[in-house]
Scaffold this active site. Structure first.
Site, PDB file in Angstrom:
ATOM      1  CB  SER A 137       7.187   0.379  -5.668  1.00  0.00           C
ATOM      2  OG  SER A 137       8.235  -0.398  -6.195  1.00  0.00           O
ATOM      3  CG  ASP A 291       3.893  -7.217  -5.605  1.00  0.00           C
ATOM      4  OD1 ASP A 291       4.864  -7.579  -6.295  1.00  0.00           O
ATOM      5  OD2 ASP A 291       3.837  -6.100  -5.051  1.00  0.00           O
ATOM      6  CG  HIS A 320       5.362  -4.244  -7.906  1.00  0.00           C
ATOM      7  ND1 HIS A 320       5.258  -4.104  -6.536  1.00  0.00           N
ATOM      8  CD2 HIS A 320       6.122  -3.187  -8.337  1.00  0.00           C
ATOM      9  CE1 HIS A 320       5.924  -3.023  -6.152  1.00  0.00           C
ATOM     10  NE2 HIS A 320       6.456  -2.460  -7.221  1.00  0.00           N
TER      11      HIS A 320
END
Length: 344
Positions: A137, A291, A320
């Protein structure tokens, strides 16, 4: 296992990509294990939005005694990002001794600025070579940017659930969260607990991008047809907002979400493809099938343009957040990746 938490302080002015500067910069960081004599066992972890330098607490099952990255074998470094509220310079850090904290007046910090702070720290530590740079991320954004800047520093690069540039979809989610925070009048009072109600609402928004329709259906479904209110899903959103507000502050959240929006490895480099072509590390790119914040197409783009990169996709109901949860799958792909890299 040798574990320690430190604070690195650079007293020199710290220039920012925006053209402003900080009078000095401090970086909170944790280390685990021991650097070997050859200096070849460094694993550097870049953390995500609201995490901290203690990687063993937020990536359990992947880092720690008996797990894939065991401090008995590796010298693990994790540095808290610039702009956070866990010890590194951020909106609640006084500009000078005795001075008030800048709060919402804290300057724009970009992913490149965060990498520049990592650069200061790694040089301070005397590290010459990093075996593996890993992040997911926002942490993956940092790792990508650093690998582009310093292609010969890293032997291996592992990036999860991230992208070459933050998408309009991701920026829109972040803006919605910032709108919630800025709509809280206490945010503008510039006190350490300002904007807490807004932060709770922002986290509830964010969670919708971190999880999936199916995940909510499996965990928050009612067991009765009779309810008119007080739904489990509603309580879950409030709980998650309160949980974050108890450990984080609204000013750092705004700062870090803006940093995430700034991410674009192609800025000033002729585009993302040209920038990614600079990377020389053996690279593993991991996507997550479900995701919706960083869909697999974004990781596939990375793998297509990083020379020799390996792409793998994890199946997960968690969306995610799978990059933090699916540690068994991550370890499996890591084992295959390292075996292939050693054979090449």
């Amino acid at each position: 296992m040798e574990e320690s938490t430190h604070l690195f302080v650079s007293p020199e002015p710290f220039p920012l990509e925006s053209g402003t500067s900080l009078p000095q910069v401090q970086v909170s960081y944790s280390t685990y294990g021991t650097l070997n004599d050859a200096g070849t066992n460094v694993v550097w972890v870049c953390h995500a939005l609201t995490a901290n330098a203690d990687v063993l607490t937020w990536w359990p099952g992947l880092f720690g005694a008996g797990f894939y990255y065991d401090p008995a074998d590796w010298f693990i470094v994790c540095a808290n990002v610039l702009g956070s509220c866990y010890g590194s310079t951020g909106p609640l850090t006084p500009a000078a001794p005795g001075a008030p904290a800048p709060y919402q007046a804290f300057p724009l910090v970009t992913i490149r600025d965060q990498v520049a702070a990592h650069e200061l720290l790694y040089r301070h530590l005397g590290i010459k070579h990093i075996h593996t740079l890993i992040g997911g991320s926002l942490g993956g954004q940092q790792a990508l940017e650093w690998a582009v800047q310093q292609p010969h520093l890293f032997e291996h690069l592992v990036i999860l659930a991230t992208s070459a540039r933050h998408s309009p979809w991701g920026i829109a989610f972040n803006e919605a969260q910032r709108m919630a925070i800025l709509a809280d009048p206490t945010y503008h009072a510039a006190t350490p607990d300002g904007g807490q109600a807004g932060l709770q609402a922002a986290r509830a928004v964010a969670l919708l991008s971190y999880r999936t329709y199916n995940a909510y259906g499996q965990t928050q479904q009612e067991d009765t047809d009779d309810k008119l209110t007080d739904f489990r899903a509603s309580a879950y959103q409030r709980y998650q907002g309160q949980k974050l507000a108890a450990r984080f502050d609204a000013y750092s959240y705004v700062t870090l979400s803006r940093a995430m929006d700034s991410h674009n490895v192609g800025r000033g480099r002729g585009g993302a493809a040209a920038a990614l072509a600079r990377i020389r590390a053996h690279t593993l790119v991991l996507g997550i099938s479900s995701d919706v914040l960083f869909p697999p197409s974004e990781q596939q783009f990375l793998a297509q343009h990083i020379p020799g990169a390996t792409y793998a996709e994890m199946e997960s109901r968690y969306g995610h957040d799978g990059f933090l949860i699916e540690v068994g799958q991550i370890a499996h792909h890591l084992a295959q990746f390292y075996a292939t890299a050693l054979a090449s």
